[in-house]
Scaffold this motif. Structure first.
Motif, short mmCIF file in Angstrom:
data_model
loop_
_atom_site.label_atom_id
_atom_site.label_comp_id
_atom_site.label_asym_id
_atom_site.label_seq_id
_atom_site.Cartn_x
_atom_site.Cartn_y
_atom_site.Cartn_z
N PRO A 192 73.77 -72.34 73.04
CA PRO A 192 72.90 -71.47 72.46
C PRO A 192 72.64 -72.95 71.41
N ASN A 193 73.84 -73.63 71.12
CA ASN A 193 73.76 -74.91 70.12
C ASN A 193 73.01 -76.43 70.16
N PHE A 194 73.02 -76.36 72.02
CA PHE A 194 72.70 -77.30 72.06
C PHE A 194 71.57 -77.73 72.05
N ASP A 195 71.60 -79.36 70.79
CA ASP A 195 70.56 -79.76 70.02
C ASP A 195 68.95 -80.30 70.74
N VAL A 196 67.91 -80.01 70.72
CA VAL A 196 67.15 -80.91 71.39
C VAL A 196 65.73 -81.43 70.23
N LEU A 197 65.76 -82.85 70.33
CA LEU A 197 64.48 -82.84 69.58
C LEU A 197 63.58 -83.84 69.85
N SER A 198 63.03 -83.75 70.03
CA SER A 198 61.57 -84.55 69.79
C SER A 198 60.95 -85.52 69.67
N GLY A 199 60.87 -86.46 70.49
CA GLY A 199 60.73 -88.01 70.28
C GLY A 199 58.60 -88.49 69.85
N PHE A 200 58.27 -87.32 69.28
CA PHE A 200 57.09 -87.66 68.65
C PHE A 200 56.67 -87.45 67.32
N ASP A 201 56.23 -87.98 66.61
CA ASP A 201 56.66 -86.85 64.57
C ASP A 201 55.56 -86.05 65.10
N GLU A 202 54.06 -86.00 66.17
CA GLU A 202 53.41 -85.22 65.22
C GLU A 202 54.24 -83.68 65.73
N ASN A 203 55.15 -83.62 66.90
CA ASN A 203 55.33 -82.94 67.54
C ASN A 203 56.53 -81.94 67.32
N LEU A 204 56.98 -82.23 65.88
CA LEU A 204 57.66 -81.35 64.98
C LEU A 204 57.83 -80.07 65.09
N VAL A 205 56.88 -79.51 64.50
CA VAL A 205 56.05 -78.29 64.39
C VAL A 205 56.63 -77.08 65.60
N HIS A 206 56.09 -77.60 66.80
CA HIS A 206 55.79 -77.34 68.35
C HIS A 206 57.73 -77.14 68.25
N ASN A 207 58.17 -78.12 68.81
CA ASN A 207 59.62 -78.20 68.68
C ASN A 207 60.39 -77.10 68.35
N ILE A 208 60.33 -77.20 66.70
CA ILE A 208 60.82 -75.49 66.11
C ILE A 208 60.57 -74.40 66.16
N LEU A 209 58.75 -73.85 67.10
CA LEU A 209 58.54 -73.33 67.33
C LEU A 209 59.41 -72.23 69.07
N CYS A 210 59.65 -73.78 69.87
CA CYS A 210 60.00 -73.07 70.94
C CYS A 210 61.41 -72.85 70.75
N GLY A 211 62.08 -72.75 69.37
CA GLY A 211 63.97 -73.26 69.93
C GLY A 211 64.39 -74.08 69.48
N GLY A 212 64.11 -75.22 69.35
CA GLY A 212 64.62 -76.57 69.04
C GLY A 212 65.08 -77.13 67.98
N GLY A 213 65.63 -78.39 67.73
CA GLY A 213 66.09 -78.71 66.36
C GLY A 213 65.43 -79.38 65.50
#
Length: 297
Positions: free
Chosen positions: A183-204
């Motif tokens: 659960p503490n594994f940190d997944v980050l997106s590499g495209f600026d515009e994807n921030l909110v989608h990443n967070i809503l999916c459970g990313g960091g």
């Protein structure tokens, strides 16, 4: 997990290809003042692939020493060989970096077994915390969720993953699989515009190059996300969507970002590693038009 936005910082050079010490310090100060959550030195935006190891080590010492714990520092230590990657990871760790980020070897496509061998060997040979870096457009192959799960199970120091893909379904599937067990594994997106989608999916969060230009936009966006202020989140999304036009002005985009920083008045120069060319007059006009559209000028 609190959302974060990290800057893959540009590397500033002089006209002879040497590190521009003062300009690099200026951009670190600019990002810290802008409230960014961390700085990634020698990511793709930092031109690591065109820098000799001696220069990379010089930059590590400069960045870690000058930033001096004012924000988190992550170092890209990717090399084409396992031996060089291990050397650079240990150098960054010993210098005081918070973690390293490693893309696997490129040019030839690799089998799953080769990818796992690469990361397992590197992870076993360093005490550094490691972020895996998936960028299929550059490596020619995908660091799949199944490979990642096996790597994380075997190596406690593999703590995160940067997913530089446009298709969020890939990142979502990775998050779903890995975080169910870690659960503490940190997944980050590499495209600026994807921030909110990443967070809503459970990313960091995100590691995005446009934050070099306007870190206050991205730190404000992160604040809105963490405060669950959906109106502000949408407002910043619209701004960033317009900013994304900067990526399309030149190939590669790195000289465009540097020129935009200069246009904004940040005390840096736009020299790049060869053969990257500085932005021309037409491109500069396009940069200015985008910056005016988002009220940066």
């Amino acid at each position: 997990m609190t959302a974060r936005f990290l800057t893959p910082v540009v590397t500033l050079f002089d006209e002879f290809g040497k590190l521009d010490i003062q300009s690099n310090k200026n951009v670190y100060d600019h990002l810290i003042k802008g409230g960014i959550d961390g700085i990634v030195v020698m990511g793709s935006t930092g031109e690591f692939f065109n820098m000799p190891m001696s220069q990379q080590k010089e930059l590590i010492d400069l960045a870690v020493g000058y930033i001096n714990k004012r924000t988190k520092v992550y170092i890209g230590t990717s090399c084409m060989s396992i031996e060089d990657t291990i050397e650079m990871a240990n150098y960054a760790h010993n210098a005081g970096a918070d973690a390293v980020m490693i893309i696997s070897p490129y040019y030839f496509s690799l089998s799953d077994e080769s990818i796992e061998y690469f990361y397992n060997t590197v992870a076993a040979a360093t005490e550094a915390n490691i972020y895996l870096y998936n960028f299929p457009d550059r490596t020619g192959y995908d660091l799949s969720k199944e490979i990642t799960l096996r790597l994380v199970r075997k190596n406690k120091n593999i703590v995160g993953y940067k997913d530089t893909v446009m298709v969020m379904a890939h990142t979502r599937a990775l998050i779903s699989l890995i975080k169910s067990e870690f659960p503490n594994f940190d997944v980050l997106s590499g495209f600026d515009e994807n921030l909110v989608h990443n967070i809503l999916c459970g990313g960091g969060g995100c590691i995005g190059g446009l934050s070099n230009l306007a870190p206050e936009i991205f730190s404000g966006w992160i604040k809105a996300v963490n405060n669950k202020d959906f109106d502000k989140m949408a407002e910043y999304q619209k701004i960033v969507d317009k900013m994304m036009k900067l990526y399309d002005i030149g190939t590669p985009f790195i000289p465009i970002v540097k020129k935009a920083m200069m246009v904004r008045g940040i005390d840096v120069k736009d020299y790049c590693t060869k053969p990257f060319l500085q932005a021309n007059e037409k491109q500069t006009e396009q940069i200015i038009a985008v910056m005016k559209e988002i009220n940066l000028l």
